[in-house]
Design an enzyme around this catalytic site. Structure first.
Site, PDB file in Angstrom:
ATOM      1  N   SER A 125     -29.191   5.057   9.690  1.00 50.50           N
ATOM      2  CA  SER A 125     -30.359   5.226   8.826  1.00 50.50           C
ATOM      3  C   SER A 125     -30.916   6.638   8.912  1.00 50.50           C
ATOM      4  O   SER A 125     -30.744   7.345   9.909  1.00 50.50           O
ATOM      5  CB  SER A 125     -31.456   4.235   9.223  1.00 50.50           C
ATOM      6  OG  SER A 125     -30.969   2.917   9.202  1.00 50.50           O
TER       7      SER A 125
HETATM    8  N1  SAH Z   1     -29.383   0.393  13.407  1.00 48.03           N
HETATM    9  C1  SAH Z   1     -28.170   1.097  13.108  1.00 48.03           C
HETATM   10  C2  SAH Z   1     -27.872   1.213  11.626  1.00 48.03           C
HETATM   11  C3  SAH Z   1     -27.569  -0.089  11.062  1.00 48.03           C
HETATM   12  S1  SAH Z   1     -26.530  -0.126   9.638  1.00 48.03           S
HETATM   13  C4  SAH Z   1     -28.145   2.466  13.738  1.00 48.03           C
HETATM   14  O1  SAH Z   1     -29.154   2.885  14.341  1.00 48.03           O
HETATM   15  O2  SAH Z   1     -27.107   3.112  13.651  1.00 48.03           O
HETATM   16  C5  SAH Z   1     -26.505  -1.893   9.525  1.00 48.03           C
HETATM   17  C6  SAH Z   1     -25.618  -2.569  10.529  1.00 48.03           C
HETATM   18  O3  SAH Z   1     -25.845  -3.967  10.413  1.00 48.03           O
HETATM   19  C7  SAH Z   1     -24.138  -2.344  10.272  1.00 48.03           C
HETATM   20  O4  SAH Z   1     -23.540  -1.848  11.423  1.00 48.03           O
HETATM   21  C8  SAH Z   1     -23.626  -3.741   9.941  1.00 48.03           C
HETATM   22  O5  SAH Z   1     -22.310  -3.984  10.383  1.00 48.03           O
HETATM   23  C9  SAH Z   1     -24.625  -4.609  10.659  1.00 48.03           C
HETATM   24  N2  SAH Z   1     -24.722  -5.992  10.184  1.00 48.03           N
HETATM   25  C10 SAH Z   1     -24.684  -6.454   8.919  1.00 48.03           C
HETATM   26  N3  SAH Z   1     -24.819  -7.797   8.909  1.00 48.03           N
HETATM   27  C11 SAH Z   1     -24.948  -8.182  10.213  1.00 48.03           C
HETATM   28  C12 SAH Z   1     -25.112  -9.445  10.860  1.00 48.03           C
HETATM   29  N4  SAH Z   1     -25.185 -10.606  10.188  1.00 48.03           N
HETATM   30  N5  SAH Z   1     -25.211  -9.460  12.209  1.00 48.03           N
HETATM   31  C13 SAH Z   1     -25.137  -8.309  12.923  1.00 48.03           C
HETATM   32  N6  SAH Z   1     -24.970  -7.090  12.368  1.00 48.03           N
HETATM   33  C14 SAH Z   1     -24.880  -7.033  11.031  1.00 48.03           C
END
Ligand code: SAH
Length: 225
Positions: free
Chosen positions: A68
Site C-alpha cells: 500500500s
Molecule cells: N499489508 C500488506 C499489503 C497487503 S496487499 C503490506 O503491508 O504489504 C493485500 C494482501 O492480502 C495480499 O498479499 C493478498 O494476497 C492478501 N489477501 C487477499 N485475500 C486474503 C485472505 N482471504 N486472507 C489472507 N490474505 C489475503
C-alpha cells in the site's frame, strides 16, 4: 545488502516521505510518524523497485499484489489507535510492511496471508528486522484467526464486498476493526467499533485495495489456492 551511500539516500527519502506525504496531509500521531520514519520500506519492495520505495503510491510486489501507499499505511495505523500491548490481527500480510509498523508501535501482531510465497518472503524480512515476535499464518483471513481471538484491533488490507462477520465475532468488546468495503475496483475504508455487544460503522475515506479473496470475501474465480 545495501551499501552505506544508498542507505543514506533511502534514509533521506524516508524523512521526506514522512514530512511531505504524511505530516503535511494530516497524520498527527507522533508515534506513527516516528515509526514510519524508521522502518526501511525499501526492504519490502522487489529489488528492481527499490528506488521507487518512497514514492507516493502503491507498488507491485508480485503475485498480482501490492504494497500500500505510505499514506494509507500511516492513516490506517493512526485510526487503529495502537497502544503498546494491544493485540492486533492483520488480514493480508503481503510484504509484511504494515505488520512491521504495527509491531514497532508496540502491538502484539497476528497476521494472516493466503499466498504462501508472499508469506515466506515477509517472514524473512521481518526476521532480518528482528521482528520475529509477529505471528504469521497462511490461511483464509476473511475467517480471521480464531485460535488467538479475540483481538483489540483488526486491520484488513484487502478490499471486501462487505464487513466479514467472522471478524466482528473475533473483535473484543471496546475493539475496533478497519476494513476497505465495496466494489472490487473501488472501496471505502470503514471503521467498525463494538460497544456493549453492538457495532457502529463510520466511513473514513475512499480507497482502492486488491481483493480480499476468501469465504467471507470475494469468491475465487477458479477454486481456492
Ligand atoms: N499489508 C500488506 C499489503 C497487503 S496487499 C503490506 O503491508 O504489504 C493485500 C494482501 O492480502 C495480499 O498479499 C493478498 O494476497 C492478501 N489477501 C487477499 N485475500 C486474503 C485472505 N482471504 N486472507 C489472507 N490474505 C489475503
Amino acid at each position: 545488502m545495501l551499501d552505506e551511500g544508498h542507505e543514506a539516500d533511502y534514509a533521506q527519502a524516508r524523512q521526506a516521505m514522512v514530512r511531505d506525504q504524511l505530516a503535511r496531509r494530516g497524520i498527527h500521531d507522533a508515534e506513527v510518524l516516528r515509526v514510519m520514519g524508521e522502518i526501511p520500506r525499501e526492504l519490502f519492495v522487489p529489488e528492481s523497485m527499490r528506488d521507487a520505495a518512497y514514492e507516493d503510491r502503491a507498488l507491485p510486489v508480485g503475485e498480482d499484489q501490492t504494497i500500500s501507499q505510505p499514506y494509507i499505511v500511516a492513516y490506517m495505523s493512526e485510526k487503529l489507535e495502537v497502544r503498546p500491548g494491544v493485540r492486533v490481527l492483520e488480514v493480508g500480510t503481503g510484504t509484511g510492511y504494515q505488520a512491521a509498523i504495527l509491531a514497532r508501535l508496540g502491538a502484539d501482531v497476528f497476521s494472516v496471508e493466503r499466498i504462501q510465497s508472499l508469506l515466506a518472503s515477509a517472514r524473512q524480512r521481518l526476521e532480518t528486522l528482528g521482528l520475529e515476535c509477529i505471528r504469521l499464518c497462511c490461511a483464509d483471513g476473511s475467517l480471521g484467526w480464531p485460535r488467538h481471538a479475540p483481538y483489540d484491533r483488526i486491520i484488513v488490507t484487502a478490499g471486501a464486498p462487505e464487513v466479514p462477520p467472522a471478524l466482528i465475532d473475533q473483535l473484543c468488546e471496546g475493539g475496533r476493526l478497519i476494513v476497505p468495503v465495496g466494489r472490487s475496483d473501488a472501496q471505502t475504508l470503514v471503521c467498525v467499533e463494538k460497544r456493549s455487544g453492538r457495532t457502529t460503522e463510520t466511513v473514513l475515506l475512499a480507497c482502492r485495495f486488491v481483493r480480499l479473496v476468501g469465504q467471507q470475501g470475494w469468491g475465487p474465480p477458479d477454486g481456492y489456492d
